[in-house]
Design a protein around this motif. Structure first.
Motif, PDB file in Angstrom:
ATOM      1  N   MET A 139       0.844  -1.205   0.000  1.00  0.00           N
ATOM      2  CA  MET A 139       0.000   0.000   0.000  1.00  0.00           C
ATOM      3  C   MET A 139       0.873   1.247   0.000  1.00  0.00           C
ATOM      4  SD  MET A 139      -2.951  -0.909   2.736  1.00  0.00           S
ATOM      5  CE  MET A 139      -3.904  -2.405   2.635  1.00  0.00           C
ATOM      6  N   ILE A 140       1.928   1.223   0.824  1.00  0.00           N
ATOM      7  CA  ILE A 140       2.815   2.388   0.898  1.00  0.00           C
ATOM      8  C   ILE A 140       3.517   2.606  -0.437  1.00  0.00           C
ATOM      9  CG2 ILE A 140       4.947   3.239   1.942  1.00  0.00           C
ATOM     10  CD1 ILE A 140       4.010   2.078   4.573  1.00  0.00           C
ATOM     11  N   ILE A 141       3.982   1.523  -1.058  1.00  0.00           N
ATOM     12  CA  ILE A 141       4.660   1.674  -2.353  1.00  0.00           C
ATOM     13  C   ILE A 141       3.679   2.194  -3.401  1.00  0.00           C
ATOM     14  CG2 ILE A 141       5.901   0.445  -4.185  1.00  0.00           C
ATOM     15  CD1 ILE A 141       7.139  -1.312  -2.091  1.00  0.00           C
ATOM     16  N   ILE A 142       2.422   1.769  -3.304  1.00  0.00           N
ATOM     17  CA  ILE A 142       1.412   2.266  -4.251  1.00  0.00           C
ATOM     18  C   ILE A 142       1.248   3.779  -4.115  1.00  0.00           C
ATOM     19  CG2 ILE A 142      -1.076   2.240  -4.776  1.00  0.00           C
ATOM     20  CD1 ILE A 142      -0.936  -0.817  -4.253  1.00  0.00           C
ATOM     21  N   THR A 143       1.392   4.316  -2.900  1.00  0.00           N
ATOM     22  CA  THR A 143       1.296   5.770  -2.750  1.00  0.00           C
ATOM     23  C   THR A 143       2.561   6.470  -3.250  1.00  0.00           C
ATOM     24  OG1 THR A 143       2.297   5.892  -0.563  1.00  0.00           O
ATOM     25  CG2 THR A 143      -0.087   5.554  -0.638  1.00  0.00           C
ATOM     26  N   THR A 202      12.631  -7.964   2.531  1.00  0.00           N
ATOM     27  CA  THR A 202      11.717  -9.041   2.174  1.00  0.00           C
ATOM     28  C   THR A 202      10.355  -8.477   1.762  1.00  0.00           C
ATOM     29  OG1 THR A 202      12.845 -10.333   3.857  1.00  0.00           O
ATOM     30  CG2 THR A 202      10.796 -11.228   2.996  1.00  0.00           C
ATOM     31  N   LEU A 203       9.893  -7.490   2.522  1.00  0.00           N
ATOM     32  CA  LEU A 203       8.568  -6.933   2.236  1.00  0.00           C
ATOM     33  C   LEU A 203       8.565  -6.230   0.882  1.00  0.00           C
ATOM     34  CD1 LEU A 203       7.554  -5.478   5.716  1.00  0.00           C
ATOM     35  CD2 LEU A 203       7.320  -7.782   4.819  1.00  0.00           C
ATOM     36  N   ILE A 204       9.606  -5.436   0.626  1.00  0.00           N
ATOM     37  CA  ILE A 204       9.683  -4.738  -0.656  1.00  0.00           C
ATOM     38  C   ILE A 204       9.785  -5.769  -1.782  1.00  0.00           C
ATOM     39  CG2 ILE A 204      11.095  -3.198  -2.079  1.00  0.00           C
ATOM     40  CD1 ILE A 204      11.939  -1.825   0.562  1.00  0.00           C
ATOM     41  N   ALA A 205      10.583  -6.808  -1.534  1.00  0.00           N
ATOM     42  CA  ALA A 205      10.720  -7.852  -2.551  1.00  0.00           C
ATOM     43  C   ALA A 205       9.368  -8.474  -2.860  1.00  0.00           C
ATOM     44  CB  ALA A 205      11.711  -8.913  -2.077  1.00  0.00           C
ATOM     45  N   ALA A 206       8.600  -8.808  -1.821  1.00  0.00           N
ATOM     46  CA  ALA A 206       7.290  -9.421  -2.039  1.00  0.00           C
ATOM     47  C   ALA A 206       6.411  -8.490  -2.865  1.00  0.00           C
ATOM     48  CB  ALA A 206       6.626  -9.716  -0.700  1.00  0.00           C
ATOM     49  N   ALA A 207       6.432  -7.215  -2.527  1.00  0.00           N
ATOM     50  CA  ALA A 207       5.571  -6.249  -3.229  1.00  0.00           C
ATOM     51  C   ALA A 207       5.979  -6.120  -4.691  1.00  0.00           C
ATOM     52  CB  ALA A 207       5.622  -4.887  -2.530  1.00  0.00           C
ATOM     53  N   VAL A 208       7.264  -5.920  -4.958  1.00  0.00           N
ATOM     54  CA  VAL A 208       7.654  -5.675  -6.353  1.00  0.00           C
ATOM     55  C   VAL A 208       7.615  -6.956  -7.186  1.00  0.00           C
ATOM     56  CG1 VAL A 208       9.020  -3.608  -5.889  1.00  0.00           C
ATOM     57  CG2 VAL A 208      10.141  -5.810  -5.924  1.00  0.00           C
ATOM     58  N   ILE A 209       7.902  -8.097  -6.570  1.00  0.00           N
ATOM     59  CA  ILE A 209       7.775  -9.347  -7.328  1.00  0.00           C
ATOM     60  C   ILE A 209       6.303  -9.557  -7.684  1.00  0.00           C
ATOM     61  CG2 ILE A 209       7.958 -11.868  -7.195  1.00  0.00           C
ATOM     62  CD1 ILE A 209      10.467 -11.428  -5.462  1.00  0.00           C
ATOM     63  N   GLY A 210       5.417  -9.165  -6.778  1.00  0.00           N
ATOM     64  CA  GLY A 210       3.986  -9.309  -7.033  1.00  0.00           C
ATOM     65  C   GLY A 210       3.422  -8.271  -7.992  1.00  0.00           C
ATOM     66  N   GLY A 211       4.262  -7.408  -8.522  1.00  0.00           N
ATOM     67  CA  GLY A 211       3.806  -6.502  -9.573  1.00  0.00           C
ATOM     68  C   GLY A 211       3.489  -5.090  -9.137  1.00  0.00           C
ATOM     69  N   THR A 212       3.751  -4.742  -7.871  1.00  0.00           N
ATOM     70  CA  THR A 212       3.527  -3.363  -7.452  1.00  0.00           C
ATOM     71  C   THR A 212       4.588  -2.469  -8.104  1.00  0.00           C
ATOM     72  OG1 THR A 212       2.714  -4.167  -5.349  1.00  0.00           O
ATOM     73  CG2 THR A 212       3.274  -1.835  -5.470  1.00  0.00           C
ATOM     74  N   SER A 213       4.121  -1.411  -8.759  1.00  0.00           N
ATOM     75  CA  SER A 213       5.064  -0.537  -9.447  1.00  0.00           C
ATOM     76  C   SER A 213       5.784   0.341  -8.446  1.00  0.00           C
ATOM     77  CB  SER A 213       4.345   0.353 -10.457  1.00  0.00           C
ATOM     78  OG  SER A 213       5.197   1.418 -10.816  1.00  0.00           O
ATOM     79  N   LEU A 238       7.093   3.000  -9.014  1.00  0.00           N
ATOM     80  CA  LEU A 238       6.805   4.409  -9.291  1.00  0.00           C
ATOM     81  C   LEU A 238       5.471   4.831  -8.695  1.00  0.00           C
ATOM     82  CD1 LEU A 238       7.885   4.355 -13.016  1.00  0.00           C
ATOM     83  CD2 LEU A 238       9.236   5.080 -11.075  1.00  0.00           C
ATOM     84  N   GLY A 239       4.764   3.901  -8.075  1.00  0.00           N
ATOM     85  CA  GLY A 239       3.496   4.233  -7.439  1.00  0.00           C
ATOM     86  C   GLY A 239       2.316   4.128  -8.384  1.00  0.00           C
ATOM     87  N   GLY A 240       1.124   4.013  -7.782  1.00  0.00           N
ATOM     88  CA  GLY A 240      -0.098   4.072  -8.575  1.00  0.00           C
ATOM     89  C   GLY A 240      -0.653   2.750  -9.035  1.00  0.00           C
ATOM     90  N   SER A 241       0.181   1.740  -9.169  1.00  0.00           N
ATOM     91  CA  SER A 241      -0.394   0.474  -9.633  1.00  0.00           C
ATOM     92  C   SER A 241       0.209  -0.710  -8.910  1.00  0.00           C
ATOM     93  CB  SER A 241      -0.213   0.329 -11.149  1.00  0.00           C
ATOM     94  OG  SER A 241       1.135   0.172 -11.459  1.00  0.00           O
ATOM     95  N   GLY A 242      -0.551  -1.791  -8.941  1.00  0.00           N
ATOM     96  CA  GLY A 242      -0.157  -3.010  -8.242  1.00  0.00           C
ATOM     97  C   GLY A 242      -1.360  -3.600  -7.538  1.00  0.00           C
ATOM     98  N   LYS A 243      -1.420  -4.916  -7.496  1.00  0.00           N
ATOM     99  CA  LYS A 243      -2.556  -5.566  -6.858  1.00  0.00           C
ATOM    100  C   LYS A 243      -2.066  -6.335  -5.634  1.00  0.00           C
ATOM    101  CE  LYS A 243      -6.075  -5.794 -10.329  1.00  0.00           C
ATOM    102  NZ  LYS A 243      -5.560  -4.640 -11.020  1.00  0.00           N
ATOM    103  N   LEU A 244      -2.863  -6.274  -4.558  1.00  0.00           N
ATOM    104  CA  LEU A 244      -2.409  -6.895  -3.318  1.00  0.00           C
ATOM    105  C   LEU A 244      -2.354  -8.410  -3.412  1.00  0.00           C
ATOM    106  CD1 LEU A 244      -3.775  -4.758  -0.403  1.00  0.00           C
ATOM    107  CD2 LEU A 244      -1.747  -4.512  -1.789  1.00  0.00           C
TER     108      LEU A 244
END
Lengths: 323, 502, 330
Positions: free
Chosen positions: A58-62, A245-256, A258-264
């Motif tokens: 969520m934070i990376i999405i912002t 680890t958390l950032i890795a999980a988020a970006v591997i899961g497709g969270t951009s 640059l913010g704005g996109s990505g699905k939980l």
């Protein structure tokens, strides 16, 4: 059929397939990988990472980042243990820890949003402050002699499914619903996508941002409880490199990034990939000292793939305009 | 007619500047009210006050007879004021329908979750009303500029706005899209919506508006029914004095062909663009916004990737891959977007002027400080840049002086070909004349100059030849004698002269 | 205003925040006085020498960090690079017994590590904080994997001169730092490269429109940073006579704190090498002095963290965090 194809082609689908491929690969090398006890173990390991990485996502999405999560996890775990030791009943300390987690999120959000400190720097500074504070207060001593009841969440199960997995599934379901189906969730995407436009649309940008950090803090608190209740002692140095680890999980899961996109749901799969790879290292008899290098490389690769996709997408749009 | 919106004695200051003062404005029901004024006159600030983005320091805002106080954009939307902003305020990652309703998504059920079905139906209804056929669940990042503009209007309409503010809605639209837009505006007007219309294009104002207000330097100047004013009157209100619309014709000896460009394509917009320019010649680039003028210029100098195309300087082919290659061959491009990439605002005048030519006053990468000052000093003097000293920060200069710094930066590279993109946009009348004068002198000294301008009188009176662009290709080339406003426009619009007038 | 003649000499270039520098300078003097009051032997030669030795590795990293932050980027990976280089140095020396070869490979490793950062940040345009965070763990992880978290020793005695020798009565690493600092300051003040750094920090787009190869500047910055990390690794190993995979942990934070305290704007453009030197002194004195005064190192960490936050909040030139980032979008 069409929607199934689309689902498979999406980033989340690709990651989900990746999980199956890795699992199949390891099973071929070492069939004991597919035993229920091992799968249960993986799921229990993944539970706290998933819960915490949803907040990170969520934070990376912002458009932000949180490097303090490891220290916060340690802080909250210690508080959780201390409260349990003081004899408080589970529901009470559960609520207290979640409140405290939300408060740490508020601190992050306040400094970043109201005092305009870049998220990276702010959370880096807070990481140091929290780690310092933990050592100062505890003197580096572990919390031991926890009551038996302390392990209910971490070691107990519900109809054969570990409690922590149940909690994870509930939290994932809630988080996906929250981000996809509720107004505050959609607002988070809007703010991450274009903050000035969000302001013009009447979204309270600052409130949304601070709220995101608070929710993330709350999720981190739940993760801490799930994590620490598995042990009979709580160490002061837990959660080192957790943010990686958390950032890795988020970006591997497709969270951009640059913010704005990505699905939980992608983040959930991302956490799965990471945990399976970690377990795989053990099964493939590779020293776990390589774990950290592997995670760093995975983040870099995931971002590069994301950038490549973005680049390709923007090219097709330009072509479309001229046509 | 009933007054729907009234602004009285509005004053708004930002740290160090008075953006608006004594501003009055009245909008009646079902009226299309144009606001005109030069760049920097305060139009954008005025709109932002109406939209609740800026909170005025003094003054009253009265909506339908009731005094209101906007503290945030939401207040204005609730009061029935919808704004179509100049910079598209969309969310590339969200779908069309979400973009339309974000900030007030429809909700249902006990958990107050977003009602996507209702939102989709509503979005489709509005798109049908505007005669736009598009899948409303598409993400906005896949849309083109015009489609985004239409979405902005749809968004404002979805708010059930009784007052619609259109800020430069036609800036990025093609002529056909403008026609569609005007039809929509007429339709809205007929249904009782009041419209505030901001545009730089006076001909549009005359075509569509009922009433016009002019502002200058943040102050209200005058207003009148459009039928009762003419261009001369408007221009006089806008600039505060009579101006000669014709610029001095520069005389210069035109020599050999210096630069020739052939078969330039970039795979997206530009298609087979070819032109040539002689020594001492001023070549005008005309065409509508988005026709490929700036794109051609940036592709030539290597600021934009190209797929095919040869650039020949004095008959010798140049390999230009990045802007530095062009600079080294004496081809200089001066950007239209001054604040964004023309000058570096927080740096000093001196550092800005010598920025692009720094290599020439360096030895092993070390700057010769004496020469650094000499170069900057000479241009400051030559262009009479109004600043106390050369270490003055460029961000504190006026638009005209910033433009002079930007031009100085290009000239300091000692160019043989100078490409000026909208050199007089957003500068005041006095500075404009100075810049025209300078272009004339440079051409007289033998420099080849390409001037991209959206102001027809400027292009026609300054240029020796005019190249007209249309949809990424060269539509025609006219000599000074041949070029008239009608012919240029006809080529730019791909229409016969009669059609344009109709 | 326009007519007023202003003496050329009195005009200061606008890129430097003098108020900030004077506050930090005041703070530095105050800290020195405080230290000499609360400790007995702060100004003893032995303490000053020891302090210098302990802190020079971070100081060397802070110099390229200044350049990187000036261009509105960051390099978190330096700590990982230091660890990787340190382990490579010791490992190759152990395997081949050839210290010269080991040093050469160490330096090449640092340069390559920096080059990877530079390519990813400059050419592929991935936000530097996330890219270098990833490589920080990658490099640190490689150090851990190669060494299996063991302490490596066995370097020749002569090599220890670098970390514990003297030249004209001063520690050798201080001389190295002094030369490097003068070089960095000169580059920033007097060269084209230095001016390009500022332009990129202020407005990368206007840099492109001035013919500056922005990606190349980033690449050079990170390569220099990697090389300095290798140098820091050499000094580190020489100083403690061993290599560990946790070498350099926390170096990046201290370097960033020093740079920001020294007045370099976290959003780029503003800043000086001299400021960074002041920042280094302040951080070094705090770390050392508080230890002398028997304040636990945790409190020092807390103080430095707070100082970092406060500096950014008070100096105000932060670029608005998340919100500004989105304004740049077209």
């Amino acid at each position: 059929m069409k929607t199934i194809m689309k689902g498979i082609k999406s980033r989340e689908g690709v990651v989900a397939i990746l999980i199956l491929v890795i699992a199949a690969g390891i099973t071929m090398v070492n069939p004991s990988f597919m035993q229920w006890s091992n799968i249960k173990d993986i799921l229990m390991n993944v539970s706290y990472i998933t819960i915490a990485s949803l907040g990170m996502s969520m934070i990376i999405i912002t458009g932000g980042i949180d490097c303090s999560s490891g220290a916060v996890l340690a802080l909250l775990s210690l508080c959780c243990g201390q409260l349990a030791k003081m004899g408080l009943p589970l529901p009470i300390y559960f609520v207290l820890v979640v409140l405290l987690g939300t408060f740490t999120g508020l601190v992050n959000g306040f400094i970043i949003v109201k005092l305009h400190v870049p998220p990276m720097i702010c959370t880096l500074a807070l990481y140091n402050i929290y780690r310092g504070a933990i050592l100062l207060v505890t003197g580096g001593e572990w919390i031991t002699n926890l009551p038996k009841s302390f392990n209910i969440i971490g070691k107990g199960d519900l109809l054969g499914i570990p409690n922590s997995v149940v909690i994870m599934l509930v939290v994932v379901t809630w988080a996906v619903w929250f981000m996809e189906r509720t107004e505050p969730g959609r607002n988070i995407y809007a703010v991450g996508s274009n903050a000035s436009a969000a302001r013009l649309a009447g979204i309270r940008v600052e409130r949304t941002l601070i709220g995101t950090y608070m929710i993330s803090g709350g999720l981190l608190a739940i993760a801490s409880i799930v994590f620490c209740t598995r042990f009979t002692t709580i160490q002061t140095n837990v959660g080192e490199n957790l943010h990686l680890t958390l950032i890795a999980a988020a970006v591997i899961g497709g969270t951009s990034i640059l913010g704005g996109s990505g699905k939980l749901i992608g983040t959930f799969f991302g956490a799965m990939v990471l945990t399976i790879i970690r377990t795989a290292l053990v099964y493939l008899k590779i020293s776990t000292y390589w774990d950290q290098a592997l995670q760093g490389a995975l983040i870099l690769i995931a971002i590069l793939v994301g950038m490549y996709n973005l680049h390709r997408a923007s090219k097709t749009v330009k072509g479309g305009v001229s046509g | 007619m009933e007054k729907v919106l009234e602004l009285k004695k509005i004053r708004k200051t930002f740290p160090g500047v008075v953006a608006l003062q004594n501003m009055c404005f009245t909008l009646k029901k079902g009226e299309i009210h144009a606001i005109a004024g030069e760049n920097g006159a305060g139009k954008s600030t005025l709109i932002k006050v109406m939209a609740g983005v800026h909170i005025p320091d003094e003054g009253e805002i009265i909506v339908k007879g009731r005094q209101v106080q906007f503290t945030c954009p939401q207040d204005a939307i609730t009061a029935g004021i919808g704004v179509v902003h100049q910079e598209t305020s969309l969310f590339p990652d969200l779908s069309i329908m979400e973009n339309m309703f974000i900030g007030r998504l429809p909700k249902k059920g006990f958990f107050r979750s977003v009602d996507f079905a209702k939102m989709k139906a509503e979005a489709e209804r509005i798109y049908a009303m505007l005669d736009i056929k598009m899948d409303v669940i598409k993400p906005v990042k896949t849309l083109g500029i015009a489609e985004k503009q239409m979405l902005e209007i749809a968004k404002a309409l979805s708010q059930n706005s009784e007052i619609l503010i259109l800020d430069e809605p036609t800036a990025a639209l093609s002529i056909r899209e403008v026609e569609t837009l005007f039809k929509i505006i007429e339709k809205l007007k007929a249904s009782g919506v009041s419209i505030v219309y901001i545009s730089h294009r006076l001909e549009e104002i005359f075509q569509i508006a009922d009433y016009i207000s002019v502002i200058r330097d943040g102050e209200y100047v005058a207003s009148a029914p459009v039928s009762q004013v003419d261009t001369a009157q408007l221009v006089q209100w806008m600039v505060g004095r009579d101006v000669d619309e014709f610029y001095p014709k520069a005389e210069s000896d035109i020599g050999e062909v210096l630069l020739s460009v052939s078969g330039l394509s970039d795979g997206s917009l530009l298609r087979n663009v070819s032109f040539e320019i002689r020594e001492g010649e001023i070549l005008g680039f005309a065409g509508l916004a988005g026709a490929g003028r700036s794109e051609t210029a940036t592709a030539v100098v290597g600021l934009r990737p190209k797929i095919t195309g040869a650039v020949l300087l004095k008959g010798k082919e140049l390999k230009i891959r990045k802007y530095l290659d062009a600079l080294e061959n004496g081809i200089v491009y001066i950007s239209e977007d001054r604040q964004r990439n023309g000058v570096t605002l927080p740096m000093s005048i001196k550092d800005n002027i010598t920025l692009a030519m720094l290599k020439h006053i360096c030895r092993f990468g070390v700057i010769n400080r004496k020469k650094d000052k000499e170069v900057a000093g000479s241009y400051m003097k030559q262009f009479q840049i109004a600043a106390p000293h050369m270490n003055f920060v460029v961000g504190n200069l006026s638009g005209g002086n910033q433009q002079k710094v930007s031009v100085s930066k290009g000239l300091a590279c000692n160019p043989r070909v100078l490409i000026l993109d909208e050199p007089t946009r957003g500068v005041d009348v006095g500075a404009k004349a100075e810049i025209h004068d300078m272009i004339g002198r440079l051409a007289a000294s033998g420099m080849s100059i390409i001037m991209i301008s959206s102001e027809m009188p400027e292009v026609l009176s300054m240029s020796d030849r005019v190249v007209i662009f249309r949809q990424g290709a060269v539509a025609g080339c006219l000599s000074r004698e041949e070029a008239t406003q009608e012919k240029v426009l006809a080529l730019a619009l791909e229409a016969k002269v009669t059609e344009v007038q109709a | 205003m326009k007519k007023k003649r202003v003496q050329e000499k009195t005009i200061r270039p606008p890129e430097i925040k003098y108020t900030h520098i004077s506050i930090i300078f005041g703070l530095l003097i105050f800290t020195c006085i405080l230290m000499s009051v609360i400790t007995d032997n702060f100004f003893s030669t032995k303490n000053l020498t020891g302090m210098t030795r302990n802190f020079m590795e971070t100081a060397l990293l802070a110099l390229p960090m200044t350049f990187i932050i000036l261009t509105n980027s960051i390099d978190l990976s330096v700590s990982g690079t230091v660890a990787m280089c340190a382990i490579f140095l010791a490992k190759i020396n152990l395997v081949t017994g050839n210290i010269v070869l080991a040093i050469a490979i160490t330096v090449i490793t640092g340069i390559l590590a920096g080059a990877l950062n530079g390519v990813v940040v400059g050419y592929i345009k991935i936000p530097s904080f996330i890219a270098t965070l990833a490589t920080m763990f990658m490099y640190g992880g490689i150090a851990q994997g190669v060494s299996q978290a063991e302490t490596l020793t066995g370097l020749p005695k002569t090599f220890y001169i670098l970390g514990s020798g003297y030249f004209l009565g001063l520690p050798i690493q201080l001389w190295i730092f002094a030369v490097a600092a003068i070089l960095f300051s000169f580059v920033l003040r007097r060269t084209e490269y230095g001016r390009n750094l500022r332009v990129i920090g202020f407005n990368p787009e206007s840099a492109v429109y001035a013919g500056i190869n922005v990606a190349k500047v980033h690449l050079i910055n990170y390569v220099v940073s990697g090389a300095m990390a290798a140098l820091a690794a050499l000094i580190f190993v020489s100083r403690i006579s061993a290599a560990k995979s946790n070498a350099g942990v926390g170096y990046e934070t201290d370097a960033i704190i020093a740079v920001v305290l020294g007045g370099t704007s976290i959003s780029g453009g503003y800043g000086t090498v001299e400021g960074t030197i002041l920042g280094i002194l302040l951080v070094g004195i705090l770390r050392n002095g508080l230890t002398l005064a028997r304040v636990s190192s945790e409190i020092t960490t807390i103080i430095l963290g707070m100082l970092l936050l406060l500096t950014i909040i008070i100096s105000g030139n932060t670029g608005g965090g998340v919100i500004k980032k989105h304004k740049k979008e077209k």
